[in-house]
Design an enzyme around this catalytic site. Structure first.
Site, mmCIF file in Angstrom:
data_model
loop_
_atom_site.group_PDB
_atom_site.id
_atom_site.type_symbol
_atom_site.label_atom_id
_atom_site.label_comp_id
_atom_site.label_asym_id
_atom_site.label_seq_id
_atom_site.Cartn_x
_atom_site.Cartn_y
_atom_site.Cartn_z
ATOM 1 N N GLU A 10 0.819 -1.215 0.000
ATOM 2 C CA GLU A 10 0.000 0.000 0.000
ATOM 3 C C GLU A 10 0.849 1.259 0.000
ATOM 4 O OE1 GLU A 10 -0.732 2.272 2.672
ATOM 5 O OE2 GLU A 10 0.645 1.381 4.103
ATOM 6 N N TYR A 282 -11.109 -1.810 8.259
ATOM 7 C CA TYR A 282 -10.227 -1.035 9.133
ATOM 8 C C TYR A 282 -9.892 -1.797 10.408
ATOM 9 C CZ TYR A 282 -11.361 2.662 5.875
ATOM 10 O OH TYR A 282 -11.514 3.388 4.723
ATOM 11 N N GLN A 286 -6.088 -3.175 12.018
ATOM 12 C CA GLN A 286 -5.630 -2.941 13.386
ATOM 13 C C GLN A 286 -5.337 -4.236 14.140
ATOM 14 O OE1 GLN A 286 -5.231 0.246 14.727
ATOM 15 N NE2 GLN A 286 -5.711 1.060 12.704
ATOM 16 N N HIS A 307 -4.086 -2.486 2.362
ATOM 17 C CA HIS A 307 -3.570 -2.128 3.686
ATOM 18 C C HIS A 307 -3.362 -3.386 4.524
ATOM 19 C CE1 HIS A 307 -3.234 1.985 5.452
ATOM 20 N NE2 HIS A 307 -3.664 2.339 4.262
#
Length: 338
Positions: A10, A282, A286, A307
Site C-alpha cells: 500500500e 479497518y 488494526q 492495507h
C-alpha cells in the site's frame, strides 16, 4: 537488519508505524527506503515523525533520517519502558495513528502506562477516536490487557488541537478466535460538527436515513461541538453485535456534497451488515499486530484490502510467524496466525 521498500504494497505510513511497533517488541532493527513512496507527497509527514519520536521516547531507540519529508528511515530499537508519556502531533495529524505505534510495545512492557496524545482525533486519513474506543480496544481487552481511552477535546482536520488520554494495564496477549460477530444488538449514528453550518450535518443525517430505511427513526442524531474544536464535520454509523461493534465514518470535505459522503458511508455500512465477517476492513488492519504478537488466533474479515495485505507482510517479516488467508464459502476471509 530488516530492509523494507516503503513503496511496496500500500506504500503508505502504516509500514512505518507497524515496523516501529514490531521492532520494539522483537528487537529487530530495520531500514525503510522510499518511505511512503506511493503517496502524492512521499516521505515522512509530521504525524509519522511524531509516531517514530514516540517509539524512541518510550524505549531509547536510535533513529536516522527522522525529518519531515525524509524518504529513508533507519531504526534501532531499545526496550519499551512503562510510564507516563505526552506526545503532541502539532497539527491535525492523527493521535490514533501515534497510538497504533506505541500501544503494543507498552502493552507488553510489564507495567502500567498512561498516554496523553494531542493532535487530530477525527481525521479523514485515519480511523476516528470512536472507532478506536468502540471497535478496536474491546478486542484487545478480550486478549487480556486493559486499555481505557477517553477523549478530552475533539480535534478536526485541518486545525487539530484535540486531546485523548489512554490508560494501559498490561498483560500477555492471549490468542483468541473472532469468527462470529454474534447477534445484532442495535444501530446508531450521528453527524458531529464544529464551526460549520448546521445544514451540512442535517443533510448528512437525512441522506443516511434515506439510504438506511431499515434503521429505526430515532437511530440518527446531530451533535454540535464548540466552534473552536473545528471546523469540521463527520458522520459516524455504528452497528453493535454481541461480539463486535463496527463503526463506519465519512468526513466532510471541501467541494464534496454532504449527501455524497453520507451515501458512501451508508453503502459501506450496508455492505458490512450483509457480510458474515467479524471484522470490517479497518478493524482487520488494526488486529494484525496484536494477533501476530499473541502468536496465534484467528478472525474473519471482509475482502482484505491492500492495507491489510501489507500489514500481514510486515508482521511476517519481523516475527517469522505464518499468517494465512482463506476465503470461506459465505464470502468472508479467515485470517489465521500460526
Amino acid at each position: 537488519m530488516i530492509i523494507i521498500d516503503g513503496s511496496e504494497g500500500e506504500g503508505g505510513g502504516q509500514i512505518v508505524r507497524n515496523s516501529c511497533a514490531l521492532s520494539l517488541v522483537t528487537g529487530e532493527p530495520f531500514r525503510i527506503t522510499h518511505v511512503r513512496g506511493k503517496r502524492s507527497k512521499p516521505g515522512l509527514m509530521r504525524q509519522h515523525v511524531t509516531a517514530v519520536e514516540a517509539a524512541c521516547v518510550i524505549s531509547g531507540a536510535e533513529v536516522r533520517g527522522l525529518a519531515v519529508g525524509s524518504s529513508e528511515l533507519e531504526f534501532r530499537p531499545g526496550k519499551a519502558e512503562p510510564g507516563e508519556y505526552h506526545f503532541a502531533v502539532g497539527t491535525a495529524g492523527s493521535t490514533g495513528l501515534v497510538l497504533q505505534t506505541v500501544l503494543m510495545p507498552l502493552i507488553l512492557a510489564g507495567g502500567p502506562s498512561r498516554l496523553v496524545l494531542e493532535g487530530g482525533t477525527h481525521n479523514m486519513l485515519a480511523p476516528p477516536f470512536d472507532f478506536i474506543e468502540k471497535s478496536f480496544l474491546p478486542v484487545i481487552e478480550r486478549m487480556g490487557p486493559k486499555v481505557r481511552a477517553r477523549i478530552v477535546r475533539h480535534g478536526f482536520y485541518p486545525r487539530g488541537g484535540g486531546r485523548i488520554e489512554i490508560d494501559i494495564e498490561p498483560a500477555p496477549l492471549a490468542a483468541i478466535e473472532c469468527i462470529e460477530r454474534g447477534v445484532a444488538q442495535g444501530v446508531a449514528g450521528q453527524a458531529m460538527f464544529a464551526g460549520v453550518p448546521f445544514d451540512i450535518a442535517d443533510r448528512m443525517v437525512k441522506r443516511a436515513a434515506k439510504d438506511l430505511p431499515d434503521w429505526p427513526e430515532n437511530a440518527l442524531c446531530i451533535r454540535e461541538l464548540p466552534a473552536e474544536q473545528g471546523p469540521g464535520v463527520i458522520l459516524m454509523l455504528e452497528a453493535r453485535y454481541a461480539h463486535v461493534t463496527e463503526v463506519v465514518s465519512g468526513f466532510g470535505q471541501l467541494s464534496v456534497p454532504a449527501e455524497r459522503l453520507a451515501k458512501t458511508s451508508a453503502a459501506r455500512m450496508k455492505g458490512y451488515a450483509e457480510a458474515q465477517a467479524f471484522a470490517g476492513p479497518y478493524l482487520a488492519d488494526q488486529l494484525i499486530l496484536p494477533f501476530v504478537l499473541a502468536g496465534g488466533g484467528a478472525f474473519t474479515t471482509v475482502k482484505p484490502s491492500q492495507h491489510t495485505l501489507t500489514a500481514i507482510d510486515i508482521a511476517q517479516r519481523f516475527t517469522g510467524r505464518r499468517i494465512t488467508l482463506a476465503r470461506q464459502p459465505a464470502g468472508e476471509h479467515l485470517l489465521t496466525v500460526g
